[in-house]
Design an enzyme around this catalytic site. Structure first.
Site, mmCIF file in Angstrom:
data_model
loop_
_atom_site.group_PDB
_atom_site.id
_atom_site.type_symbol
_atom_site.label_atom_id
_atom_site.label_comp_id
_atom_site.label_asym_id
_atom_site.label_seq_id
_atom_site.Cartn_x
_atom_site.Cartn_y
_atom_site.Cartn_z
ATOM 1 N N GLY A 1 54.689 -50.027 -1.159
ATOM 2 C CA GLY A 1 55.934 -50.043 -1.944
ATOM 3 C C GLY A 1 56.974 -50.950 -1.312
ATOM 4 C CB SER B 1 68.119 -40.636 -1.331
ATOM 5 O OG SER B 1 69.167 -41.110 -2.135
ATOM 6 C CE1 TYR C 1 64.077 -40.489 -5.614
ATOM 7 C CE2 TYR C 1 66.466 -40.413 -5.783
ATOM 8 C CZ TYR C 1 65.329 -40.842 -5.141
ATOM 9 O OH TYR C 1 65.439 -41.609 -4.016
ATOM 10 C CE LYS D 1 63.302 -39.341 -2.063
ATOM 11 N NZ LYS D 1 62.077 -39.671 -1.347
HETATM 12 N N1 UFG Z 1 74.665 -50.931 -12.024
HETATM 13 C C1 UFG Z 1 75.181 -51.699 -13.054
HETATM 14 N N2 UFG Z 1 74.311 -52.265 -13.910
HETATM 15 C C2 UFG Z 1 72.947 -52.133 -13.806
HETATM 16 C C3 UFG Z 1 72.434 -51.352 -12.745
HETATM 17 C C4 UFG Z 1 73.332 -50.755 -11.875
HETATM 18 O O1 UFG Z 1 76.394 -51.838 -13.186
HETATM 19 O O2 UFG Z 1 72.211 -52.678 -14.644
HETATM 20 C C5 UFG Z 1 75.601 -50.312 -11.077
HETATM 21 C C6 UFG Z 1 75.520 -48.801 -11.054
HETATM 22 O O3 UFG Z 1 76.356 -48.239 -12.042
HETATM 23 C C7 UFG Z 1 75.969 -48.494 -9.637
HETATM 24 C C8 UFG Z 1 75.495 -49.698 -8.829
HETATM 25 O O4 UFG Z 1 75.251 -50.725 -9.778
HETATM 26 O O5 UFG Z 1 77.358 -48.462 -9.589
HETATM 27 C C9 UFG Z 1 74.218 -49.435 -8.052
HETATM 28 O O6 UFG Z 1 73.272 -48.892 -8.947
HETATM 29 P P1 UFG Z 1 71.719 -48.741 -8.556
HETATM 30 O O7 UFG Z 1 71.023 -48.177 -9.759
HETATM 31 O O8 UFG Z 1 71.196 -49.997 -7.993
HETATM 32 O O9 UFG Z 1 71.772 -47.700 -7.377
HETATM 33 P P2 UFG Z 1 72.344 -46.207 -7.354
HETATM 34 O O10 UFG Z 1 73.471 -46.229 -6.384
HETATM 35 O O11 UFG Z 1 72.599 -45.647 -8.672
HETATM 36 O O12 UFG Z 1 71.053 -45.448 -6.838
HETATM 37 C C10 UFG Z 1 70.636 -45.587 -5.548
HETATM 38 C C11 UFG Z 1 69.114 -45.423 -5.461
HETATM 39 C C12 UFG Z 1 68.717 -44.019 -5.836
HETATM 40 C C13 UFG Z 1 69.531 -43.021 -5.083
HETATM 41 C C14 UFG Z 1 71.008 -43.293 -5.249
HETATM 42 C C15 UFG Z 1 71.852 -42.392 -4.421
HETATM 43 O O13 UFG Z 1 68.483 -46.318 -6.345
HETATM 44 O O14 UFG Z 1 67.365 -43.866 -5.502
HETATM 45 O O15 UFG Z 1 71.284 -44.605 -4.817
HETATM 46 O O16 UFG Z 1 73.192 -42.547 -4.732
HETATM 47 F F1 UFG Z 1 69.283 -41.767 -5.530
#
Ligand code: UFG
Length: 342
Positions: free
Chosen positions: A13, A131, A156, A160
């Protein structure tokens, strides 16, 4: 010299593959266990090109405790098995809401089976891929390891928390078992060789894979999920950490477990710097000299406003800190995206 094996579940991965490379560089022999449920055999070729040899590999589902036990024992007979790094898990927050039972079964089931196989084989060091999602929206940021664990927002996130709990209990009941619970913030970037990175399987839900695909013209413009948050520029704030810095922390944690009489310790792995979505877009454009097409859209359900790490404990105890900047990560992410298009 006897080989020092480290079992890496989910080693094909994204984070697992970079950690396998980093383990090799540190003198360990990674043994990758993966069932390709969210990766591809080509990843092993990328690892082989970087480390100059074909990595030890077994295509196995980690829930098969007896098969895992056999594998662990076969390596114990060839050298020393220093520990297990457990990455193998489903990881899509949105998907987990639709398929909670599959997430419980796979993520929790594999951890239970793994602990059983470690016990049966006398392996005493475990590093668990956790996480920062376990904190939800913390009251105080930067968040440290003592912040309360809040009710999980998604199945999910619950897996964790549940795995952290069951590892803690397993350590309490077995004095010879030691574990590190590594709470990742937002891993991004790729190996600078562009031989391994985050594989785009389906529609990316994370920011950077979507952003790079939008920048490459493969997707509609990036939708920034909400610009009305109570942050400086209205977009959400996260702590983006280069995947190789994260990988290095696993090696540091393993060495720490070898040297210390630990039971079960949690560590935050982040840069300590919060960056907003708008700042990331700007930094990507500056680092790579290209324009990112984007629009503002509504908030995404379940997103916390802002979270970034207090990673002082990892620095103090593990002697680890991030070496790479956000720009390094975004340059490597773009190099990887261009490589994928070749
Ligand atoms: N975002 C956008 N547009 C997109 C995708 C994401 O604006 O198309 C924003 C989200 O709203 C967020 C930021 O980018 O503000 C980061 O989003 P991600 O989806 O990349 O990451 P997350 O912080 O939501 O999630 C990550 C990990 C998860 C974990 C989480 C814990 O991917 O596995 O952090 O907070 F659970």
């Amino acid at each position: 010299m006897a080989k020092r094996f480290v079992i890496v579940t989910g080693g094909a991965g994204y984070i697992g593959s970079h950690t396998a490379v980093t383990l090799h560089e540190a003198g360990f022999t990674p043994v990758i266990i993966d069932n390709f449920s969210n990766s591809k055999p080509e990843v092993l070729e990328g690892i082989a090109k970087i480390i100059g040899e074909i990595p030890e590999f077994h295509e196995v589902d980690c829930r098969s405790q007896s098969v895992m036990t056999d594998i662990f024992q076969s390596y114990a007979a060839q050298g020393e098995v220093i520990g297990v790094i457990h990455f193998a898990a489903y990881k899509a927050v949105g998907e987990s809401v639709k398929k909670p039972l599959e997430y419980f079964e796979n993520n929790i089931g594999s951890t239970v089976a793994l602990l059983g196989a470690m016990n049966a084989s006398g392996i005493s060091n475990l590093i668990f891929s956790s996480s920062c999602t376990v904190y939800g929206q913390p009251r105080k940021i930067p968040v440290n390891e003592n912040a309360p664990i809040l009710t999980a927002e998604s199945p999910y996130g619950f897996t964790k928390q549940a795995c952290e709990r069951l590892i803690k209990d397993a350590c309490k009941s077995n004095a010879s078992l030691s574990a590190c619970l590594l709470r990742y913030f937002n891993p991004i970037g790729a190996h600078p060789s562009a031989l391994i990175g985050e594989l785009p399987l389906g529609h990316p839900s994370n920011l950077i894979p979507y952003l790079t695909q939008a920048a490459a013209g493969l997707r509609e413009p990036l939708t920034v999920f909400g610009n009305d948050y109570p942050t400086d520029d209205g977009t959400c704030v996260r702590d983006y950490i280069h995947v190789l810095d994260l990988a290095a922390a696993h090696v540091a944690a393993l060495q720490w477990l070898e040297e210390n009489d630990a039971s079960c310790e949690a560590f935050n792995l982040g840069t300590g710097q919060g960056k907003s979505v708008s700042e990331v877009i700007q930094a990507f454009e500056d680092a790579n000299g290209i324009v990112v097409p984007y629009i503002y859209g509504p908030r995404r359900s379940g997103d916390v406003t802002a979270i970034f790490a207090d990673a002082a404990k990892a620095q103090r105890e593990l002697g680890w800190k991030c070496e790479r900047s956000l720009e390094d990560s975004l340059r490597d992410a773009w190099r990887w995206q261009k490589k994928l298009a070749e």
